[in-house]
Design a protein around this motif. Sequence first.
Motif, PDB file in Angstrom:
ATOM      1  N   TYR B  95      -2.569  13.853  -4.874  1.00 50.18           N
ATOM      2  CA  TYR B  95      -3.962  14.262  -5.037  1.00 50.18           C
ATOM      3  C   TYR B  95      -4.445  14.994  -3.790  1.00 50.18           C
ATOM      4  CZ  TYR B  95      -8.927  13.919  -6.135  1.00 50.18           C
ATOM      5  OH  TYR B  95     -10.228  14.208  -6.399  1.00 50.18           O
ATOM      6  N   TYR B  96      -4.085  14.424  -2.635  1.00 51.13           N
ATOM      7  CA  TYR B  96      -4.496  15.040  -1.371  1.00 51.13           C
ATOM      8  C   TYR B  96      -3.927  16.457  -1.248  1.00 51.13           C
ATOM      9  CZ  TYR B  96      -4.636  16.010   3.628  1.00 51.13           C
ATOM     10  OH  TYR B  96      -4.827  16.612   4.846  1.00 51.13           O
ATOM     11  N   VAL B  97      -2.612  16.585  -1.496  1.00 54.62           N
ATOM     12  CA  VAL B  97      -1.974  17.895  -1.330  1.00 54.62           C
ATOM     13  C   VAL B  97      -2.554  18.901  -2.327  1.00 54.62           C
ATOM     14  CG1 VAL B  97       0.202  19.177  -1.371  1.00 54.62           C
ATOM     15  CG2 VAL B  97       0.140  16.857  -0.449  1.00 54.62           C
ATOM     16  N   SER B  98      -2.839  18.436  -3.546  1.00 52.92           N
ATOM     17  CA  SER B  98      -3.318  19.364  -4.568  1.00 52.92           C
ATOM     18  C   SER B  98      -4.790  19.735  -4.379  1.00 52.92           C
ATOM     19  CB  SER B  98      -3.116  18.759  -5.960  1.00 52.92           C
ATOM     20  OG  SER B  98      -3.616  19.637  -6.937  1.00 52.92           O
ATOM     21  N   PHE B  99      -5.640  18.751  -4.005  1.00 52.58           N
ATOM     22  CA  PHE B  99      -7.087  19.002  -4.018  1.00 52.58           C
ATOM     23  C   PHE B  99      -7.693  19.267  -2.649  1.00 52.58           C
ATOM     24  CE2 PHE B  99      -6.586  17.525  -8.221  1.00 52.58           C
ATOM     25  CZ  PHE B  99      -7.679  17.960  -8.940  1.00 52.58           C
ATOM     26  N   VAL B 100      -7.072  18.732  -1.591  1.00 52.17           N
ATOM     27  CA  VAL B 100      -7.696  18.846  -0.277  1.00 52.17           C
ATOM     28  C   VAL B 100      -7.013  19.886   0.609  1.00 52.17           C
ATOM     29  CG1 VAL B 100      -8.488  17.572   1.752  1.00 52.17           C
ATOM     30  CG2 VAL B 100      -8.375  16.408  -0.463  1.00 52.17           C
ATOM     31  N   VAL B 101      -5.669  19.918   0.585  1.00 51.49           N
ATOM     32  CA  VAL B 101      -4.933  20.816   1.471  1.00 51.49           C
ATOM     33  C   VAL B 101      -5.201  22.273   1.084  1.00 51.49           C
ATOM     34  CG1 VAL B 101      -2.604  21.556   2.120  1.00 51.49           C
ATOM     35  CG2 VAL B 101      -3.130  19.130   1.948  1.00 51.49           C
ATOM     36  N   ALA B 102      -5.349  23.119   2.111  1.00 50.44           N
ATOM     37  CA  ALA B 102      -5.577  24.543   1.854  1.00 50.44           C
ATOM     38  C   ALA B 102      -4.360  25.145   1.156  1.00 50.44           C
ATOM     39  CB  ALA B 102      -5.829  25.264   3.175  1.00 50.44           C
ATOM     40  N   PRO B 103      -4.600  26.091   0.203  1.00 51.84           N
ATOM     41  CA  PRO B 103      -3.493  26.621  -0.615  1.00 51.84           C
ATOM     42  C   PRO B 103      -2.301  27.120   0.195  1.00 51.84           C
ATOM     43  CG  PRO B 103      -5.592  27.445  -1.406  1.00 51.84           C
ATOM     44  CD  PRO B 103      -5.894  26.650  -0.173  1.00 51.84           C
ATOM     45  N   GLU B 104      -2.564  27.765   1.344  1.00 54.07           N
ATOM     46  CA  GLU B 104      -1.431  28.342   2.075  1.00 54.07           C
ATOM     47  C   GLU B 104      -0.606  27.274   2.797  1.00 54.07           C
ATOM     48  OE1 GLU B 104      -4.578  28.948   2.614  1.00 54.07           O
ATOM     49  OE2 GLU B 104      -5.103  28.711   4.742  1.00 54.07           O
ATOM     50  N   ARG B 105      -1.131  26.039   2.865  1.00 55.24           N
ATOM     51  CA  ARG B 105      -0.382  24.990   3.556  1.00 55.24           C
ATOM     52  C   ARG B 105       0.288  24.016   2.598  1.00 55.24           C
ATOM     53  NH1 ARG B 105      -2.897  22.880   8.915  1.00 55.24           N
ATOM     54  NH2 ARG B 105      -0.735  22.233   8.994  1.00 55.24           N
ATOM     55  N   LYS B 106       0.074  24.231   1.292  1.00 53.20           N
ATOM     56  CA  LYS B 106       0.653  23.305   0.303  1.00 53.20           C
ATOM     57  C   LYS B 106       2.173  23.286   0.357  1.00 53.20           C
ATOM     58  CE  LYS B 106      -3.110  23.159  -2.951  1.00 53.20           C
ATOM     59  NZ  LYS B 106      -3.661  23.589  -4.223  1.00 53.20           N
ATOM     60  N   ALA B 107       2.784  24.493   0.456  1.00 52.49           N
ATOM     61  CA  ALA B 107       4.247  24.577   0.466  1.00 52.49           C
ATOM     62  C   ALA B 107       4.815  23.799   1.648  1.00 52.49           C
ATOM     63  CB  ALA B 107       4.692  26.032   0.524  1.00 52.49           C
ATOM     64  N   LEU B 108       4.141  23.876   2.788  1.00 54.52           N
ATOM     65  CA  LEU B 108       4.607  23.160   3.979  1.00 54.52           C
ATOM     66  C   LEU B 108       4.582  21.654   3.747  1.00 54.52           C
ATOM     67  CD1 LEU B 108       5.410  23.257   7.015  1.00 54.52           C
ATOM     68  CD2 LEU B 108       2.982  22.937   7.513  1.00 54.52           C
ATOM     69  N   TRP B 109       3.468  21.160   3.150  1.00 50.88           N
ATOM     70  CA  TRP B 109       3.361  19.733   2.863  1.00 50.88           C
ATOM     71  C   TRP B 109       4.471  19.277   1.921  1.00 50.88           C
ATOM     72  CZ3 TRP B 109       0.740  15.304   4.131  1.00 50.88           C
ATOM     73  CH2 TRP B 109      -0.240  15.441   5.123  1.00 50.88           C
ATOM     74  N   LEU B 110       4.703  20.064   0.868  1.00 53.88           N
ATOM     75  CA  LEU B 110       5.747  19.682  -0.087  1.00 53.88           C
ATOM     76  C   LEU B 110       7.110  19.669   0.588  1.00 53.88           C
ATOM     77  CD1 LEU B 110       4.712  21.553  -3.320  1.00 53.88           C
ATOM     78  CD2 LEU B 110       4.413  19.159  -2.740  1.00 53.88           C
ATOM     79  N   PHE B 111       7.327  20.636   1.468  1.00 54.13           N
ATOM     80  CA  PHE B 111       8.584  20.706   2.201  1.00 54.13           C
ATOM     81  C   PHE B 111       8.746  19.461   3.079  1.00 54.13           C
ATOM     82  CE2 PHE B 111      11.282  22.722   5.614  1.00 54.13           C
ATOM     83  CZ  PHE B 111      12.410  22.817   4.817  1.00 54.13           C
ATOM     84  N   LEU B 112       7.675  19.076   3.770  1.00 49.90           N
ATOM     85  CA  LEU B 112       7.720  17.886   4.621  1.00 49.90           C
ATOM     86  C   LEU B 112       8.000  16.622   3.802  1.00 49.90           C
ATOM     87  CD1 LEU B 112       4.785  18.373   7.162  1.00 49.90           C
ATOM     88  CD2 LEU B 112       7.241  18.298   7.635  1.00 49.90           C
TER      89      LEU B 112
END
Lengths: 269, 291
Positions: B95-112
């Motif tokens: 939920y955090y990654v989808s709704f709060v994280v800025a779109p350009e940083r989502k890929a980084l979060w998923l990678f982490l």
Amino acid sequence: MKGGGLLRSYAVLYLLFLYAPIILLPLFAFNSGTIIAFPLRGFTTDWFAQMWGNATLRRALFNSLTIAVSASVLATCLGIFAARASTRFNFPGKGGMMGFIMLPMVLPEIIVAMSLLVVLLGAGIKLSILTVIVGHTLMCMPYAIAVLSTAFSSLDKSLEEAAYDLGETKWSAFRLITLPLVMPGIVSSLLISFTISLDEFIIAFFLAGNEPTLPTYIFSQLRFPKQIPMIMALGTVLVALSIVLLAMGEYFRRRGNARMGSSASGGLL
Amino acid sequence: MAFLKIDREARQGYSLIAPPFLYSVLVLAAPLITILIYSFFFYKTGYSSLEPGFTLQNYQELWADPIFRAIMQRSLWVSGLVTVVTVALAFPVAYYVSFVVAPERKALWLFLITIPFWTSYLIRVFLWKVIMEQNGVINSVLVGTGIVENPVTMLRSVGAIVMTLAHAYAPFAILPIFVALEKIDRSLLEAGRDLGESRLMTFWRVTLPLAMPGVIAAVLIVFIPTVGDYVTPELIGGGRIPMVANFIQTQMLGLDNRPLGSAMSVSAMLAVAVVSAIFLILNRKFLKVRQ
């Protein structure tokens, strides 16, 4: 955004939970104490030296590399066929056939390992690293297809049609147009399959016979407390290697996306 | 003409899908059919003699055995627990990654989030053992800071197994939920709030039902493989809390009883399929009621 702060701290804590074991790994690998516990004693690289001098480990590494390279190449080749078929053509029964090919992704590995073992023993085939390659190819194929399908589905059909119109044959169009465009997907599928195979334990445990692979060797050594520091050193090297391979895979995947003009989104799965 | 064209396309599709499909038939379907045959048509009578002919003896013997029943029950219970814990812990992160994280940083979060998943499974499980041991990381912190006097025993318990597996299967839960959340039309949430719903009610009545397909996928993708996990019960449970995979391994590699081992695998697959089906049916009912 209200509540965002709380969620953020939770997400960071969760990441810490995910990384906890990996952070500990190098600590123990460079720790001079022979017991894996806190407090740490001192700095040493002995365990890495011991690892380097271990003949069985070298054999296991060689076996694992052979298996991982063969399985990733085979899985990617088979995956290219499936990805192309599923993204480009419509035919009756496609969903069922693709679903069946993707099945190993959710089937418990023990079932795959044990049923393959029964067949191989029944057919009188000697267990070796070859039989592990057969099993690993099956396990890697769904992941290869998942990665390759993304690459093939973002391919613009009109590029190939243009090639046909300019007089290229089906095969030369595939070689000259399609293949270079999906190449990043292929590289990333190879890397992911390689990583999966290198780490796979159950199938290797059942199907390798007397040949050690890295995971089965590690598993056999975990029983001996004396060997643990060396295994920690080995683990550190493996983790570093996986991270490098994954970063490379991710780089190629993004470059592939950029080349086809789509945005980089989604993860490796 | 149109008919011919479709036919040609189908032919091309079939010829392309043939190599991977035949490989799966040969290496997956054939072995699965073989263990089915083994479990119904052979019975181990002596050291190396198998008696052929249709029989239900393997299954009767298996399901009459209280040890097997206990192990099967435990496997399903532990996996169920793992699934609940994993999905519950993972949902807020997705939920955090989808709704709060800025779109350009989502890929980084998923990678982490996915990186730990790709590092050696065996070593990760072993490190959880190190963390939870008598003189392990948690205990040295607890004893060192004087929170407890004597080390706490954590290993060889269902809780320790659940914890380790919840860690191992984290990305499997996060990714499908994330994908489902990403698909939600953000204007629906605004509409919900414009119509006077509170943030919590909007989440409960709009976000959660729309995220359900992702949650269901996460539940199945965590539950099914964990039932067959071998390494964690062996290392974390110390061999004292065997699950069905450990039992199959003993029958196959230890005692070489292929018919009984096959019957076990078939039973395990059946049990998993039944539980998954019940879950799907209940879920469909639940969603209907909510609508």
